[in-house]
Scaffold this active site. Structure first.
Site, PDB file in Angstrom:
ATOM      1  N   ASN A  80      50.310  72.178  33.085  1.00  0.00           N
ATOM      2  CA  ASN A  80      50.344  73.619  33.262  1.00  0.00           C
ATOM      3  C   ASN A  80      51.549  74.159  32.503  1.00  0.00           C
ATOM      4  OD1 ASN A  80      52.683  73.535  35.006  1.00  0.00           O
ATOM      5  ND2 ASN A  80      51.351  73.113  36.749  1.00  0.00           N
ATOM      6  N   GLU A  95      54.957  72.797  33.584  1.00  0.00           N
ATOM      7  CA  GLU A  95      55.121  71.397  33.197  1.00  0.00           C
ATOM      8  C   GLU A  95      55.342  71.268  31.690  1.00  0.00           C
ATOM      9  OE1 GLU A  95      52.282  69.482  36.718  1.00  0.00           O
ATOM     10  OE2 GLU A  95      51.426  70.128  34.812  1.00  0.00           O
ATOM     11  N   ASP A 103      42.547  69.652  38.798  1.00  0.00           N
ATOM     12  CA  ASP A 103      41.573  68.572  38.895  1.00  0.00           C
ATOM     13  C   ASP A 103      40.255  68.978  38.237  1.00  0.00           C
ATOM     14  OD1 ASP A 103      43.409  67.151  40.552  1.00  0.00           O
ATOM     15  OD2 ASP A 103      42.715  68.315  42.272  1.00  0.00           O
TER      16      ASP A 103
END
Length: 352
Positions: free
Chosen positions: A207, A210, A277
C-alpha cells in the site's frame, strides 16, 4: 474501458478456474462482534456496545485463499495454525470453501492468530488481537520443506505476509529462487519486517504507506510516488510493483515501461479490512490465467472497489467482478468525485 478490452477481461475471468494458486503466509481467524451503541459508559469515556450477534471468517492469508475460491480458482493454503479452537475453525472454514489444506502445519506450541473486531453501526470500535509470532516462526521450517517438495505444481504463488512469524528470510529466498528459475509466478503482499528480505517476484503489492517506508521516500506527490515505485522495482528485483492507494486507486510500475495509474472504482468506502488480500488474489488468478500485468491490475482495482464497500472481512465473487466489468463498459462504474470515507482513515490502508 472499451468494449474490446471488456470482452477480453470477461474471457480472462472465465479462465480463472484453470489457475492453481498456492497461498503461503499468516493464516488467521477473524472474529466479529456486532452491536449498537446507545450510551457512553459511566466508568470511562468509551461507548457501551450492546452485542446483537457474532460471526467468524477467514482472515489474513486465509482470506486470500477464500477470495481465490470465490472467484472460481483452485487454492491451496500453506501456513501455521495452533492446536486450539481457532485453528480447528480455520481448517474447517478452509475446507468448507473448497480449498486444500495440504500445506497447513498444525504447530504443537503455535497460537492461531485471531483478530476480534467490535463493530457498531457499521463502524469498527476496537480490535483485539491474539497471536504468538515466535511460536509460528518455530513451525515455519516445515513449510519450507513442503515448498521444496512441490511449489512448482502451482501456476502462481501468493506470499501473504502479515508479520506474524510464518514468513522469514529462508522461505522468501526459496520462493525467489523458484521464480528466478521460471518455475512459478510470485505475487508478494509485503509487510514492514521483511522489506529488506524480499527479492525476485512477478508482482509486489504494497500500500502507499508501505511503499513509502520500504523506499525511504515520502510519497507526497506524483513525482515522489514515481520515484518510490522505480526504487522498489530495483530494491526488490521485481518485475512489477502495484501500489494500492486507497481512495486514490492504484499505480502500476513495470520494468522498462511508464507507470500506469488506475482511478478508484469504489462507490463508497465502508471498510478496507482484507482489501489487500482481494488485490493479491485477483492478481494471482489473472496472472495464472495468462493475463499481462496491466490486465491483472485493472481487475484488481475493480475488485478492490467492490470489497471496500462491504463491512467486515469480505470477498468478491466472479459474478460481482463480471457485473463490474459490464457496468464499467457502460461508463457507470466510476462515480465522479471522492468516495465517502469511513470514520477511520482509509488512505493507502488496504491491509488488516
Amino acid at each position: 474501458m472499451g468494449g474490446t478490452a471488456n470482452r477480453r477481461l470477461v474471457r480472462l475471468l472465465a479462465r480463472f478456474s484453470d489457475a492453481r494458486v498456492l497461498v503461503v503466509g499468516d493464516l488467521m481467524l477473524d472474529h466479529f462482534v456486532w452491536g449498537r451503541v446507545e450510551r457512553i459508559s459511566p466508568e470511562a469515556p468509551v461507548p457501551v456496545v450492546q452485542v446483537t450477534r457474532e460471526s467468524f471468517c477467514l482472515g489474513g492469508a486465509a482470506n486470500a485463499v477464500q477470495n481465490i475460491r470465490a472467484l472460481g480458482g483452485q487454492a491451496t493454503a500453506c501456513g501455521v495454525v495452533g492446536r486450539d479452537p481457532a485453528g480447528r475453525m480455520v481448517l474447517r472454514l478452509l475446507r468448507e470453501v473448497g480449498a486444500s489444506t495440504e500445506g497447513v502445519v498444525v504447530g504443537a506450541m503455535a497460537v492461531t492468530t485471531r483478530k476480534t473486531r467490535i463493530i457498531a453501526h457499521n463502524q469498527q470500535v476496537v480490535r483485539l488481537d491474539r497471536e504468538n509470532p515466535d511460536a509460528s516462526a518455530a513451525a515455519a521450517p516445515r513449510l519450507v520443506s513442503f515448498l521444496r517438495r512441490g511449489a512448482e505444481k502451482f501456476s502462481t504463488v501468493i506470499l501473504s505476509d502479515y508479520g506474524k512469524g510464518v514468513v522469514g528470510s529462508e522461505l522468501i529466498g526459496l520462493l525467489a529462487e523458484r521464480w528466478e528459475k521460471g518455475a512459478l509466478r510470485l505475487v508478494v503482499d509485503p509487510k514492514r519486517a521483511n522489506f529488506r528480505n524480499y527479492r525476485g517476484a512477478t508482482l509486489v503489492t504494497p500500500n502507499e504507506r508501505e511503499a513509502a517506508e520500504a523506499s525511504g521516500i515520502d510519497v507526497s506527490d506524483a513525482a515522489a510516488l514515481h520515484a518510490a515505485g522505480e526504487r522498489l522495482l530495483e530494491q526488490w528485483r521485481a518485475e512489477a510493483v502495484l501500489v494500492t492507494r486507497g481512495e486514490q486507486g492504484m499505480s502500476l510500475f513495470v520494468r522498462g515501461r511508464p507507470p500506469r495509474h488506475f482511478p478508484t472504482r469504489a462507490r463508497e468506502v465502508y471498510d478496507v479490512t482484507g482489501a489487500g488480500d482481494t488485490v493479491a488474489a485477483v492478481c494471482a488468478l489473472a496472472l495464472g490465467a495468462g493475463a499481462d500485468l496491466e490486465d491483472a491490475a485493472v481487475l484488481a482495482n475493480l475488485a478492490a472497489g467492490i470489497v471496500v464497500g462491504k463491512v467486515g472481512t469480505a470477498v468478491v465473487s466472479a459474478a460481482e467482478l463480471r457485473a463490474a466489468l459490464q457496468s464499467s463498459s457502460r461508463g457507470s462504474a466510476r462515480v465522479p468525485g471522492r468516495p465517502r470515507r469511513s470514520a477511520f482513515e482509509t488512505r493507502g490502508a488496504y491491509r488488516s
